[in-house]
Design a protein around this motif. Structure first.
Motif, mmCIF file in Angstrom:
data_model
loop_
_atom_site.group_PDB
_atom_site.id
_atom_site.type_symbol
_atom_site.label_atom_id
_atom_site.label_comp_id
_atom_site.label_asym_id
_atom_site.label_seq_id
_atom_site.Cartn_x
_atom_site.Cartn_y
_atom_site.Cartn_z
ATOM 1 N N LYS A 189 0.836 -1.201 0.000
ATOM 2 C CA LYS A 189 0.000 0.000 0.000
ATOM 3 C C LYS A 189 0.879 1.263 0.000
ATOM 4 C CE LYS A 189 -3.804 2.091 2.598
ATOM 5 N NZ LYS A 189 -3.174 3.228 3.255
ATOM 6 N N ALA A 214 -7.869 -6.440 -7.825
ATOM 7 C CA ALA A 214 -8.269 -5.350 -6.930
ATOM 8 C C ALA A 214 -7.196 -4.262 -6.909
ATOM 9 C CB ALA A 214 -8.502 -5.898 -5.520
ATOM 10 N N GLN A 217 -6.879 -2.272 -10.483
ATOM 11 C CA GLN A 217 -7.953 -1.313 -10.795
ATOM 12 C C GLN A 217 -7.871 -0.065 -9.913
ATOM 13 O OE1 GLN A 217 -11.996 -2.509 -9.970
ATOM 14 N NE2 GLN A 217 -11.326 -3.833 -8.332
ATOM 15 N N SER A 218 -7.304 -0.216 -8.702
ATOM 16 C CA SER A 218 -7.214 0.941 -7.810
ATOM 17 C C SER A 218 -6.146 1.931 -8.283
ATOM 18 C CB SER A 218 -6.890 0.480 -6.384
ATOM 19 O OG SER A 218 -5.574 -0.011 -6.330
ATOM 20 N N GLU A 238 -11.600 2.654 -12.936
ATOM 21 C CA GLU A 238 -12.711 2.885 -12.006
ATOM 22 C C GLU A 238 -13.977 2.123 -12.409
ATOM 23 O OE1 GLU A 238 -12.033 6.649 -13.168
ATOM 24 O OE2 GLU A 238 -13.824 6.957 -14.369
#
Ligand code: SF4
Length: 325
Positions: A189, A214, A217-218, A238
């Motif tokens: 992160k 996941a 796409q972020s 998004e």
């Protein structure tokens, strides 16, 4: 994506095959067309062996395509050689999955970071430490790390050094090949946050290879979903969860683990195995696993078609306007 985007690199109909035993050919990429824009991230997602790393290796000129073109500001870079290729390498850099493997354990961090600058004679040796400190601070590491060796750092710290090394030549495009996959989730992160911050500051284009739907796409402005060497769908990051239409993309979304998952509902998994890239089927590459497979899917490969602005799909289920057949 915004209307003011500036095209940096365009891959057009790129195909790559490798010779295999018994005079057979392994098709790693087939007719891949994708675009990279200034200050934007193109994520490429797909299962292991889908060809995403091979495609990016062609983008960074580590491999040559057998067919197709790779246009950097409109110029085909796929056949560059010698001095021209060497000069071009400054424009596109790569960050690898495992920094421990990518660095020489005998080199200090300042030598690792400054090696590309010395190779291109852009700094003097006496400037190394000061330059390394500047880039270490840019990737949020203490400047004193310039004097360390890679083995005395954590995986996340080493990856930050890898990012600093990619930045020193001020490239226009950086390719991250599973660059966060080997890290703990909490470290992942912080690295992703750093990448987003650096992109905003420097307006660099990113190519981000990942098998984690996941995560990709972020981070990505556009996501390309790849399967068995072909692009299945391209859509804004998004919209991946809510707007994807291709049966393979939907299957990948269904397979994403969710902490709020309802375990009373059956878990949808993709049936059977992907075919061998040594023996690609005629028609759609996803046909043997697709619950919507039709007769036409077995004989005709669906072309990648634009169905909305920023949304392309390769599937016989959808017509020219994206309407479902
Ligand atoms: S083209 Fe046919 S087999 Fe391929 S994903 Fe679409 S419906 Fe399924």
């Amino acid at each position: 994506m915004s209307e003011t985007r500036e095209l940096i690199l365009e891959a057009k109909h790129v195909t790559k095959r490798y010779p295999a035993s018994g005079d057979r050919m392994l098709t790693a990429c087939q007719d891949v067309s994708l675009k990279f824009y200034k200050g934007k991230t193109l994520g490429i997602v797909g299962e292991s062996g889908c060809g995403k790393s091979t495609f990016m290796r062609m983008v960074v000129s580590l491999e040559q395509p057998d067919e197709g073109e790779i246009l950097f500001h409109g110029r085909d870079i796929s056949r560059l050689k010698g001095r021209e290729l060497r000069q071009h390498r400054q424009k596109i850099q790569m960050v690898f999955q495992d920094p421990a493997e990518a660095f020489s354990p005998k080199m200090k961090v300042m030598d690792i970071i400054c090696e590309p600058l010395l190779n291109f004679k852009r700094i003097r040796k006496s400037e190394k430490e000061a330059v390394a400190r500047k880039y270490l601070e840019m990737v949020e590491l203490p400047g004193d790390f310039a004097l360390r060796y890679p083995h005395s750092m954590s995986g996340g710290q080493r990856q930050r050094v890898g990012i600093a090394r990619a930045l020193v030549l001020e490239p226009e495009l950086i390719v991250y090949d599973e660059a966060t996959s080997a890290l703990d989730v909490s470290v992942q992160k912080t690295i992703v946050e750093l990448l987003v911050k650096l992109q905003k500051e420097k307006d660099i284009a990113y190519g981000f290879i990942c098998h984690d739907m996941a995560l990709v796409q972020s981070l990505s402005h556009q996501v390309a979903v790849m399967y068995l060497g072909s692009i299945m769908e391209v859509l804004p990051g998004e919209k991946v969860a809510s707007g994807c239409r291709h049966p393979y993309t939907k299957a990948m979304i269904d397979a994403v683990f969710d902490l709020r998952m309802d375990f009373d509902k059956p878990i949808k998994s993709i049936e059977s195995e992907a075919p061998s890239p040594l023996d690609l089927p005629a028609g759609c590459p996803f046909q043997n696993r697709c619950p919507r497979c039709m007769e036409i899917c077995r004989r005709e490969k669906p072309a990648l078609r634009q169905i909305e602005e920023d949304h392309q799909i390769a599937c016989h289920l959808y017509g020219q306007q994206g309407e479902q057949r």
